[in-house]
Design a protein around this motif. Structure first.
Motif, PDB file in Angstrom:
ATOM      1  N   THR A   1       0.830  -1.204   0.000  1.00 37.31           N
ATOM      2  CA  THR A   1       0.000   0.000   0.000  1.00 37.31           C
ATOM      3  C   THR A   1       0.861   1.249   0.000  1.00 37.31           C
ATOM      4  OG1 THR A   1      -1.774  -1.152   1.145  1.00 37.31           O
ATOM      5  CG2 THR A   1      -1.825   1.232   1.233  1.00 37.31           C
ATOM      6  N   SER A   2       1.924   1.252   0.810  1.00 33.64           N
ATOM      7  CA  SER A   2       2.792   2.435   0.837  1.00 33.64           C
ATOM      8  C   SER A   2       3.553   2.585  -0.474  1.00 33.64           C
ATOM      9  CB  SER A   2       3.750   2.383   2.028  1.00 33.64           C
ATOM     10  OG  SER A   2       4.577   1.257   1.949  1.00 33.64           O
ATOM     11  N   VAL A   3       3.903   1.470  -1.116  1.00 37.06           N
ATOM     12  CA  VAL A   3       4.549   1.530  -2.435  1.00 37.06           C
ATOM     13  C   VAL A   3       3.581   2.162  -3.437  1.00 37.06           C
ATOM     14  CG1 VAL A   3       5.436   0.141  -4.358  1.00 37.06           C
ATOM     15  CG2 VAL A   3       6.101  -0.414  -2.012  1.00 37.06           C
ATOM     16  N   ALA A   4       2.329   1.729  -3.382  1.00 39.71           N
ATOM     17  CA  ALA A   4       1.313   2.280  -4.279  1.00 39.71           C
ATOM     18  C   ALA A   4       1.156   3.784  -4.048  1.00 39.71           C
ATOM     19  CB  ALA A   4      -0.020   1.564  -4.072  1.00 39.71           C
ATOM     20  N   GLN A   5       1.028   4.178  -2.799  1.00 40.81           N
ATOM     21  CA  GLN A   5       0.804   5.599  -2.514  1.00 40.81           C
ATOM     22  C   GLN A   5       2.004   6.458  -2.895  1.00 40.81           C
ATOM     23  OE1 GLN A   5      -0.630   5.696   1.540  1.00 40.81           O
ATOM     24  NE2 GLN A   5      -2.697   5.145   0.892  1.00 40.81           N
ATOM     25  N   ARG A   6       3.203   5.917  -2.807  1.00 44.48           N
ATOM     26  CA  ARG A   6       4.373   6.675  -3.275  1.00 44.48           C
ATOM     27  C   ARG A   6       4.288   6.899  -4.784  1.00 44.48           C
ATOM     28  NH1 ARG A   6       7.146   3.821   0.745  1.00 44.48           N
ATOM     29  NH2 ARG A   6       7.899   2.253  -0.693  1.00 44.48           N
ATOM     30  N   ALA A   7       3.817   5.893  -5.496  1.00 44.88           N
ATOM     31  CA  ALA A   7       3.639   6.052  -6.945  1.00 44.88           C
ATOM     32  C   ALA A   7       2.530   7.068  -7.234  1.00 44.88           C
ATOM     33  CB  ALA A   7       3.321   4.706  -7.591  1.00 44.88           C
ATOM     34  N   TRP A   8       1.444   6.999  -6.483  1.00 45.64           N
ATOM     35  CA  TRP A   8       0.340   7.928  -6.700  1.00 45.64           C
ATOM     36  C   TRP A   8       0.795   9.370  -6.525  1.00 45.64           C
ATOM     37  CZ3 TRP A   8      -3.860   5.614  -2.948  1.00 45.64           C
ATOM     38  CH2 TRP A   8      -4.128   4.286  -3.316  1.00 45.64           C
ATOM     39  N   HIS A   9       1.684   9.576  -5.572  1.00 48.91           N
ATOM     40  CA  HIS A   9       2.148  10.916  -5.232  1.00 48.91           C
ATOM     41  C   HIS A   9       2.681  11.658  -6.460  1.00 48.91           C
ATOM     42  CE1 HIS A   9       4.416  14.096  -3.201  1.00 48.91           C
ATOM     43  NE2 HIS A   9       3.600  13.895  -2.196  1.00 48.91           N
ATOM     44  N   GLN A  10       3.232  10.923  -7.406  1.00 50.42           N
ATOM     45  CA  GLN A  10       3.787  11.539  -8.612  1.00 50.42           C
ATOM     46  C   GLN A  10       2.707  12.033  -9.571  1.00 50.42           C
ATOM     47  OE1 GLN A  10       6.928   9.155 -10.485  1.00 50.42           O
ATOM     48  NE2 GLN A  10       6.866   7.874  -8.655  1.00 50.42           N
ATOM     49  N   PHE A  11       1.505  11.473  -9.457  1.00 49.77           N
ATOM     50  CA  PHE A  11       0.485  11.728 -10.467  1.00 49.77           C
ATOM     51  C   PHE A  11      -0.754  12.445  -9.947  1.00 49.77           C
ATOM     52  CE2 PHE A  11       2.934   8.037 -11.814  1.00 49.77           C
ATOM     53  CZ  PHE A  11       3.321   8.436 -13.067  1.00 49.77           C
ATOM     54  N   VAL A  12      -1.149  12.209  -8.718  1.00 48.53           N
ATOM     55  CA  VAL A  12      -2.366  12.807  -8.173  1.00 48.53           C
ATOM     56  C   VAL A  12      -2.027  14.198  -7.645  1.00 48.53           C
ATOM     57  CG1 VAL A  12      -4.204  12.580  -6.456  1.00 48.53           C
ATOM     58  CG2 VAL A  12      -3.275  10.530  -7.563  1.00 48.53           C
ATOM     59  N   LYS A  13      -2.808  15.184  -8.092  1.00 52.49           N
ATOM     60  CA  LYS A  13      -2.501  16.557  -7.673  1.00 52.49           C
ATOM     61  C   LYS A  13      -3.769  17.308  -7.276  1.00 52.49           C
ATOM     62  CE  LYS A  13      -2.071  17.857 -12.547  1.00 52.49           C
ATOM     63  NZ  LYS A  13      -2.751  16.676 -12.989  1.00 52.49           N
ATOM     64  N   GLU A  14      -3.548  18.441  -6.659  1.00 57.11           N
ATOM     65  CA  GLU A  14      -4.645  19.291  -6.208  1.00 57.11           C
ATOM     66  C   GLU A  14      -5.612  19.572  -7.356  1.00 57.11           C
ATOM     67  OE1 GLU A  14      -6.109  22.786  -3.628  1.00 57.11           O
ATOM     68  OE2 GLU A  14      -4.091  22.010  -3.319  1.00 57.11           O
ATOM     69  N   GLY A  15      -6.906  19.458  -7.032  1.00 53.66           N
ATOM     70  CA  GLY A  15      -7.950  19.772  -8.001  1.00 53.66           C
ATOM     71  C   GLY A  15      -8.348  18.630  -8.908  1.00 53.66           C
ATOM     72  N   ASP A  16      -7.685  17.485  -8.812  1.00 52.27           N
ATOM     73  CA  ASP A  16      -8.004  16.337  -9.671  1.00 52.27           C
ATOM     74  C   ASP A  16      -9.370  15.739  -9.333  1.00 52.27           C
ATOM     75  OD1 ASP A  16      -5.643  16.442 -11.095  1.00 52.27           O
ATOM     76  OD2 ASP A  16      -4.752  14.670 -10.161  1.00 52.27           O
ATOM     77  N   THR A  17      -9.915  15.027 -10.296  1.00 52.90           N
ATOM     78  CA  THR A  17     -11.070  14.162 -10.067  1.00 52.90           C
ATOM     79  C   THR A  17     -10.531  12.745  -9.977  1.00 52.90           C
ATOM     80  OG1 THR A  17     -12.616  15.608 -11.214  1.00 52.90           O
ATOM     81  CG2 THR A  17     -13.224  13.277 -11.054  1.00 52.90           C
ATOM     82  N   VAL A  18     -10.810  12.089  -8.853  1.00 57.93           N
ATOM     83  CA  VAL A  18     -10.263  10.759  -8.579  1.00 57.93           C
ATOM     84  C   VAL A  18     -11.373   9.814  -8.140  1.00 57.93           C
ATOM     85  CG1 VAL A  18      -7.995  11.701  -7.977  1.00 57.93           C
ATOM     86  CG2 VAL A  18      -9.683  11.296  -6.172  1.00 57.93           C
ATOM     87  N   VAL A  19     -11.112   8.515  -8.326  1.00 60.55           N
ATOM     88  CA  VAL A  19     -12.087   7.491  -7.963  1.00 60.55           C
ATOM     89  C   VAL A  19     -11.410   6.461  -7.072  1.00 60.55           C
ATOM     90  CG1 VAL A  19     -13.602   5.649  -8.826  1.00 60.55           C
ATOM     91  CG2 VAL A  19     -13.353   7.778 -10.137  1.00 60.55           C
ATOM     92  N   ASP A  20     -12.014   6.213  -5.920  1.00 61.92           N
ATOM     93  CA  ASP A  20     -11.627   5.082  -5.074  1.00 61.92           C
ATOM     94  C   ASP A  20     -12.677   4.013  -5.355  1.00 61.92           C
ATOM     95  OD1 ASP A  20     -10.961   3.227  -3.158  1.00 61.92           O
ATOM     96  OD2 ASP A  20     -10.765   4.680  -1.521  1.00 61.92           O
ATOM     97  N   ALA A  21     -12.322   3.044  -6.168  1.00 64.57           N
ATOM     98  CA  ALA A  21     -13.285   2.052  -6.664  1.00 64.57           C
ATOM     99  C   ALA A  21     -13.685   1.029  -5.610  1.00 64.57           C
ATOM    100  CB  ALA A  21     -12.713   1.350  -7.890  1.00 64.57           C
ATOM    101  N   THR A  22     -12.930   0.961  -4.518  1.00 64.43           N
ATOM    102  CA  THR A  22     -13.210   0.020  -3.423  1.00 64.43           C
ATOM    103  C   THR A  22     -12.829   0.722  -2.126  1.00 64.43           C
ATOM    104  OG1 THR A  22     -11.015  -0.922  -3.800  1.00 64.43           O
ATOM    105  CG2 THR A  22     -12.859  -2.112  -4.771  1.00 64.43           C
ATOM    106  N   CYS A  23     -13.699   1.595  -1.609  1.00 58.60           N
ATOM    107  CA  CYS A  23     -13.269   2.504  -0.542  1.00 58.60           C
ATOM    108  C   CYS A  23     -13.009   1.829   0.794  1.00 58.60           C
ATOM    109  CB  CYS A  23     -14.214   3.681  -0.411  1.00 58.60           C
ATOM    110  SG  CYS A  23     -15.870   3.331   0.179  1.00 58.60           S
ATOM    111  N   GLY A  24     -13.554   0.665   1.038  1.00 61.56           N
ATOM    112  CA  GLY A  24     -13.201  -0.106   2.231  1.00 61.56           C
ATOM    113  C   GLY A  24     -13.283   0.683   3.516  1.00 61.56           C
ATOM    114  N   ASN A  25     -12.175   0.720   4.271  1.00 59.49           N
ATOM    115  CA  ASN A  25     -12.138   1.426   5.553  1.00 59.49           C
ATOM    116  C   ASN A  25     -11.734   2.889   5.422  1.00 59.49           C
ATOM    117  OD1 ASN A  25     -13.019  -0.608   7.344  1.00 59.49           O
ATOM    118  ND2 ASN A  25     -11.039  -1.615   7.168  1.00 59.49           N
TER     119      ASN A  25
END
Length: 184
Positions: free
Chosen positions: A2-26
């Protein structure tokens, strides 16, 4: 992973984006995304379980500064209906499997996950990212991962670049698959 994934996300997800959590879980990924996209962003969070929607809503309400919360919509339903609810997004994430701490008999399924992945690919903007964290250690998890892998291996490299990361000496650890939509 999960932390590996979030480090990768950090490069691409930015302020103002539209994003989808397809399995929001907890709500952990939704929280990370909400803090990253901020009040000018849009977060759409899916889950088939009401407990997951409640948990994610509570995490956002309790742990994210209200002034920094993005516009958030919760969809209680299958992630395979994503195209009915979202026109375009720059990022979509999936954590496959079961709700941690929840009913382990309710798990994501290969057919709906493949349909959801295809829907995510259809709404993804150029240079957008899809992140799939496939948990393979529970019953049905390996089959779901293989179904996702089969789909992504058939994608033309001019459309998407696909990366897979795994821990080689832990065969039941989650597998991270990232799909980057190429520009133009």
């Amino acid at each position: 992973m999960t932390s590996v994934a979030q480090r990768a996300w950090h490069q691409f997800v930015k302020e103002g984006d539209t994003v989808v959590d397809a399995t929001c879980g907890n709500g952990n990924d939704s929280k990370w995304l909400a803090e990253r996209i901020g009040p000018n962003g849009n977060l759409v969070a899916f889950d088939i379980q009401e407990d997951a929607i409640r948990s994610t809503s509570a995490v956002l309400e309790d742990e994210v500064d209200p002034e920094l919360l993005p516009n958030t919509r919760f969809i209680r339903g299958c992630h395979s209906t994503m195209q009915e609810h979202v026109q375009a997004a720059s990022f979509v994430c999936f954590n496959l499997g079961f709700l941690p701490g929840g009913d382990r008999t309710i798990v994501s399924q290969p057919t709906t996950t493949v349909a959801a992945l295809k829907a995510a690919m259809a709404i993804l903007e150029p240079r957008g990212i899809i992140s799939v964290l496939a948990y393979v250690g529970h019953p049905g998890g390996m089959e779901e991962y293989k179904a996702v892998q089969e789909v992504v291996m058939q994608i033309h490299p001019q459309d998407f670049t696909v990366l897979e990361q795994r821990i080689l000496n832990r065969p039941n650890s989650p597998v991270l698959i990232l799909l980057w939509r190429r520009p133009g």
